[in-house]
Design an enzyme around this catalytic site. Structure first.
Site, PDB file in Angstrom:
ATOM      1  N   SER A 174       0.820  -1.312   0.168  1.00 35.57           N
ATOM      2  CA  SER A 174       0.100   0.025  -0.108  1.00 35.57           C
ATOM      3  C   SER A 174       0.940   1.131  -0.120  1.00 35.57           C
ATOM      4  CB  SER A 174      -0.990  -0.023   1.317  1.00 35.57           C
ATOM      5  OG  SER A 174      -1.336   1.101   1.307  1.00 35.57           O
ATOM      6  N   TYR A 210      -2.480  -1.393  11.288  1.00 36.86           N
ATOM      7  CA  TYR A 210      -2.641  -2.069   9.808  1.00 36.86           C
ATOM      8  C   TYR A 210      -1.490  -1.496   8.797  1.00 36.86           C
ATOM      9  CZ  TYR A 210      -4.191  -1.880   4.872  1.00 36.86           C
ATOM     10  OH  TYR A 210      -4.175  -2.177   3.332  1.00 36.86           O
ATOM     11  N   LYS A 227       1.722  -3.747   7.030  1.00 34.75           N
ATOM     12  CA  LYS A 227       2.105  -3.918   5.382  1.00 34.75           C
ATOM     13  C   LYS A 227       3.764  -3.705   5.314  1.00 34.75           C
ATOM     14  CE  LYS A 227      -1.648  -4.407   3.411  1.00 34.75           C
ATOM     15  NZ  LYS A 227      -2.075  -5.906   2.974  1.00 34.75           N
TER      16      LYS A 227
HETATM   17  P1  NAD Z   1     -11.164  -6.998   1.135  1.00 32.93           P
HETATM   18  O1  NAD Z   1     -11.278  -7.063   2.612  1.00 32.93           O
HETATM   19  O2  NAD Z   1     -12.316  -6.658   0.210  1.00 32.93           O
HETATM   20  O3  NAD Z   1     -10.405  -8.416   0.672  1.00 32.93           O
HETATM   21  C1  NAD Z   1      -9.850  -9.279   1.713  1.00 32.93           C
HETATM   22  C2  NAD Z   1     -10.377 -10.606   1.450  1.00 32.93           C
HETATM   23  O4  NAD Z   1      -9.387 -11.490   2.464  1.00 32.93           O
HETATM   24  C3  NAD Z   1     -11.727 -10.684   2.073  1.00 32.93           C
HETATM   25  O5  NAD Z   1     -12.437 -11.617   1.116  1.00 32.93           O
HETATM   26  C4  NAD Z   1     -11.663 -11.435   3.271  1.00 32.93           C
HETATM   27  O6  NAD Z   1     -12.582 -12.166   3.381  1.00 32.93           O
HETATM   28  C5  NAD Z   1     -10.290 -12.356   3.077  1.00 32.93           C
HETATM   29  N1  NAD Z   1      -9.397 -12.579   4.328  1.00 32.93           N
HETATM   30  C6  NAD Z   1      -9.081 -11.805   5.349  1.00 32.93           C
HETATM   31  N2  NAD Z   1      -8.307 -12.532   6.217  1.00 32.93           N
HETATM   32  C7  NAD Z   1      -8.241 -13.739   5.792  1.00 32.93           C
HETATM   33  C8  NAD Z   1      -7.750 -14.812   6.200  1.00 32.93           C
HETATM   34  N3  NAD Z   1      -6.936 -15.068   7.371  1.00 32.93           N
HETATM   35  N4  NAD Z   1      -7.852 -16.061   5.420  1.00 32.93           N
HETATM   36  C9  NAD Z   1      -8.683 -15.844   4.552  1.00 32.93           C
HETATM   37  N5  NAD Z   1      -9.198 -14.912   3.788  1.00 32.93           N
HETATM   38  C10 NAD Z   1      -8.996 -13.993   4.741  1.00 32.93           C
HETATM   39  O7  NAD Z   1     -10.098  -6.177   1.048  1.00 32.93           O
HETATM   40  P2  NAD Z   1      -9.550  -5.533  -0.451  1.00 32.93           P
HETATM   41  O8  NAD Z   1      -9.682  -4.170  -0.655  1.00 32.93           O
HETATM   42  O9  NAD Z   1      -9.832  -6.353  -1.642  1.00 32.93           O
HETATM   43  O10 NAD Z   1      -7.881  -5.524  -0.129  1.00 32.93           O
HETATM   44  C11 NAD Z   1      -6.999  -6.686  -0.583  1.00 32.93           C
HETATM   45  C12 NAD Z   1      -5.685  -6.442   0.015  1.00 32.93           C
HETATM   46  O11 NAD Z   1      -5.143  -5.155  -0.729  1.00 32.93           O
HETATM   47  C13 NAD Z   1      -5.591  -6.389   1.296  1.00 32.93           C
HETATM   48  O12 NAD Z   1      -4.338  -7.030   1.524  1.00 32.93           O
HETATM   49  C14 NAD Z   1      -5.452  -4.739   1.462  1.00 32.93           C
HETATM   50  O13 NAD Z   1      -4.773  -4.477   2.745  1.00 32.93           O
HETATM   51  C15 NAD Z   1      -4.459  -4.327   0.372  1.00 32.93           C
HETATM   52  N6  NAD Z   1      -4.857  -2.928   0.045  1.00 32.93           N
HETATM   53  C16 NAD Z   1      -6.200  -2.494   0.010  1.00 32.93           C
HETATM   54  C17 NAD Z   1      -6.337  -1.106  -0.327  1.00 32.93           C
HETATM   55  C18 NAD Z   1      -7.603  -0.573  -0.569  1.00 32.93           C
HETATM   56  O14 NAD Z   1      -7.854   0.607  -0.246  1.00 32.93           O
HETATM   57  N7  NAD Z   1      -8.791  -1.433  -0.576  1.00 32.93           N
HETATM   58  C19 NAD Z   1      -5.196  -0.320  -0.509  1.00 32.93           C
HETATM   59  C20 NAD Z   1      -3.983  -0.743  -0.382  1.00 32.93           C
HETATM   60  C21 NAD Z   1      -3.836  -2.092  -0.101  1.00 32.93           C
HETATM   61  C1  WQD Z   2      -9.486   9.430   1.013  1.00 30.42           C
HETATM   62  C2  WQD Z   2      -9.685  10.867   1.364  1.00 30.42           C
HETATM   63  C3  WQD Z   2     -10.154  11.594   3.498  1.00 30.42           C
HETATM   64  C4  WQD Z   2     -14.115   9.865   3.938  1.00 30.42           C
HETATM   65  C5  WQD Z   2      -7.089   4.502   3.390  1.00 30.42           C
HETATM   66  C6  WQD Z   2      -5.938   3.763   4.195  1.00 30.42           C
HETATM   67  C7  WQD Z   2      -4.823   3.312   3.268  1.00 30.42           C
HETATM   68  C8  WQD Z   2      -5.391   2.765   1.868  1.00 30.42           C
HETATM   69  C9  WQD Z   2      -6.646   3.296   1.523  1.00 30.42           C
HETATM   70  C10 WQD Z   2      -5.015   0.332   2.218  1.00 30.42           C
HETATM   71  C11 WQD Z   2      -8.875  11.423   2.524  1.00 30.42           C
HETATM   72  C12 WQD Z   2     -11.187  12.102   2.817  1.00 30.42           C
HETATM   73  C13 WQD Z   2     -12.869  10.159   3.507  1.00 30.42           C
HETATM   74  C14 WQD Z   2     -15.151  10.831   4.176  1.00 30.42           C
HETATM   75  C15 WQD Z   2     -13.545  12.491   3.645  1.00 30.42           C
HETATM   76  N1  WQD Z   2      -5.868   1.267   2.454  1.00 30.42           N
HETATM   77  N2  WQD Z   2     -12.403  11.458   3.324  1.00 30.42           N
HETATM   78  N3  WQD Z   2     -14.596  12.156   4.241  1.00 30.42           N
HETATM   79  O1  WQD Z   2      -7.105   7.725   4.028  1.00 30.42           O
HETATM   80  O2  WQD Z   2      -6.365   7.730   1.705  1.00 30.42           O
HETATM   81  O3  WQD Z   2      -6.459   5.576   2.773  1.00 30.42           O
HETATM   82  O4  WQD Z   2      -7.678   3.596   2.332  1.00 30.42           O
HETATM   83  O5  WQD Z   2      -3.821   0.184   2.378  1.00 30.42           O
HETATM   84  O6  WQD Z   2      -3.909   2.590   3.983  1.00 30.42           O
HETATM   85  O7  WQD Z   2      -5.481   4.537   5.245  1.00 30.42           O
HETATM   86  O8  WQD Z   2      -8.769   6.750   1.906  1.00 30.42           O
HETATM   87  O9  WQD Z   2     -10.992   6.557   1.254  1.00 30.42           O
HETATM   88  O10 WQD Z   2     -10.353   6.709   3.702  1.00 30.42           O
HETATM   89  O11 WQD Z   2      -9.887   8.781   2.178  1.00 30.42           O
HETATM   90  O12 WQD Z   2     -13.298  13.636   3.260  1.00 30.42           O
HETATM   91  O13 WQD Z   2     -16.013  10.668   4.842  1.00 30.42           O
HETATM   92  O14 WQD Z   2     -10.898  11.197   1.646  1.00 30.42           O
HETATM   93  O15 WQD Z   2      -9.711  12.750   4.445  1.00 30.42           O
HETATM   94  O16 WQD Z   2      -8.434  12.611   2.169  1.00 30.42           O
HETATM   95  P1  WQD Z   2      -7.168   7.169   2.655  1.00 30.42           P
HETATM   96  P2  WQD Z   2     -10.020   7.304   2.252  1.00 30.42           P
END
Ligand code: NAD
Ligand code: WQD
Length: 344
Positions: free
Chosen positions: A127, A152, A156
């Site tokens: 991330s 969290y 990562k």
């Molecule tokens: P998500 O929660 O939709 O998907 C994660 C999936 O993993 C879920 O289906 C959950 O049921 C499953 N899971 C969790 N723990 C588990 C375990 N112990 N065993 C088996 N399954 C398990 O999340 P996402 O948004 O699709 O994120 C996927 C990956 O990407 C994560 O590693 C997350 O940290 C990373 N990521 C997400 C974002 C974001 O903003 N969505 C940003 C950066 C990184």
């Molecule tokens: C985006 C922008 C808020 C909600 C998070 C995790 C990061 C990554 C992605 C996994 C920000 C603003 C939000 C609201 C708002 N996940 N906001 N009103 O904070 O960039 O990142 O998700 O790795 O680790 O921290 O994403 O979607 O929460 O916010 O104004 O009700 O929207 O302040 O500027 P963020 P977000």
């Protein structure tokens, strides 16, 4: 049929879109997910989109024995994409041990099982959170890792280190770490998308829930930042573009094209958008007026971050080219579909 790929977290938001793209590219996919943050119906919907039903095992990655059995049941797995993790930043502050256990032990189990079953390549979901507030923008892969703002985010960083240390120890593993920026939107069919648990913490699900009337109004967290309009800036990337980056990264792993045993890529658009710009883009793209107000800053928020994706563009031959309007329309269509189905 091409090689067999194990996708952990494959029924989740990014995982499900990636399974679709892998299948569209001929890969044979095995999903492992414990359904802690997703629904089994996602498998049906993946089948509706691609015409192929991926193998699905409801297994917890914390369960070493069960995970071991999956590798035995599906011989010849060539690569792994590891999405499974807990991802709610706020919850991780309340329940750090849950996050450390789930996110660290799941990866450790996989890294232990890979040599046992002759699997060498893994793609890890990292991330942009590892950069914190970068000193220089856009941020490149060389930017220093900043102290994590949450448990969290720390998982990562530690996961990246675990992979590096394992590879350095001589384990026959090679990895690609994809640092995602802010994934948004849903599949154009509106058959799969993001399913937030409870009140959404992320901007776009909160925004679409407000637009449809589930929430009364969206609060913009601060308009007094040092940015052109005062609201925070992020790099919002369409989830399907993000999914496609995984397919290309998997080709690279399987074709032995990696330059290092551990490679890191920024997966973003290179375009920074403020919260207010995103709201106005949503209104322009959908014709839906949004009820919003300016509120206080949210603790822990980064002021501004967006990717320099040049290395991924050049090395992977990948770019995120979907417009923000198309992306936000897909998020809105997904919200409409959830209402149609009585889900949210
Ligand atoms: P998500 O929660 O939709 O998907 C994660 C999936 O993993 C879920 O289906 C959950 O049921 C499953 N899971 C969790 N723990 C588990 C375990 N112990 N065993 C088996 N399954 C398990 O999340 P996402 O948004 O699709 O994120 C996927 C990956 O990407 C994560 O590693 C997350 O940290 C990373 N990521 C997400 C974002 C974001 O903003 N969505 C940003 C950066 C990184
Ligand atoms: C985006 C922008 C808020 C909600 C998070 C995790 C990061 C990554 C992605 C996994 C920000 C603003 C939000 C609201 C708002 N996940 N906001 N009103 O904070 O960039 O990142 O998700 O790795 O680790 O921290 O994403 O979607 O929460 O916010 O104004 O009700 O929207 O302040 O500027 P963020 P977000």
């Amino acid at each position: 049929m091409k090689e067999r790929i194990l996708v952990t977290g494959g029924t989740g938001y990014i995982g499900s879109h990636t399974v679709v793209e892998l299948q569209n590219n001929g890969y044979d996919v095995v999903i492992v997910d414990n359904l802690s943050n997703s629904r089994a119906e996602v498998v049906d919907n993946i089948e509706k989109i691609t015409g192929i039903r991926p193998a699905f095992e409801k297994v917890d990655c914390l369960d070493y024995e069960k995970l071991d059995e999956v590798f035995t049941k599906y011989p010849g797995i060539k690569g792994i994409i590891h999405f499974a993790a807990s991802k709610a930043v706020g919850e991780s502050v309340q329940k750090p041990l849950l996050y450390y256990r789930n996110n660290l032990v799941s990866l450790i189990n996989l890294l232990e099982l890979m040599p046992k079953h002759g699997v060498s390549g893994i793609i890890f979901s990292s991330s942009c959170t590892v950069y914190g507030q970068p000193d220089k923008l856009p941020v490149t892969e060389e930017a220093p890792i900043k102290k994590a703002e949450s448990p969290y985010g720390n998982t990562k960083q530690i996961n990246e280190e675990i992979i590096r240390d394992t590879v350095a120890s001589g384990s026959p593993i090679h990895a690609i770490l994809l640092r995602y920026f802010n994934p948004i939107g849903a599949h154009p069919t509106a058959l799969i998308g993001e399913l937030p648990n409870g009140v959404p913490q992320n901007l776009v699900p909160y925004l679409t829930q407000t637009a449809i009337g589930i929430r009364e109004k969206l609060t913009v967290f601060g308009d007094n930042y040092n940015t052109p309009d005062g609201s925070c800036i992020r790099d919002y990337i369409y989830v399907v573009d993000l999914a496609k980056a995984h397919v290309i990264a998997m080709h690279r792993i399987l074709d032995d094209k990696q330059k290092d045993k551990v490679e890191v890529f920024n997966i973003g658009t290179g375009r920074g958008l403020s919260v207010l710009e995103l709201i106005h883009s949503f209104e322009a793209a959908t014709g839906v007026k949004l009820n919003y107000q300016i509120g206080a800053r949210r603790a822990g928020d980064i002021e501004q971050v967006w990717a320099d994706p040049a290395y991924a563009n050049k090395e992977l031959g990948w770019t995120a080219d979907t417009s923000i309007e198309d992306t936000l329309r897909s998020a809105w269509n997904w919200q409409l579909k959830l209402r149609e189905e009585g889900i949210q």
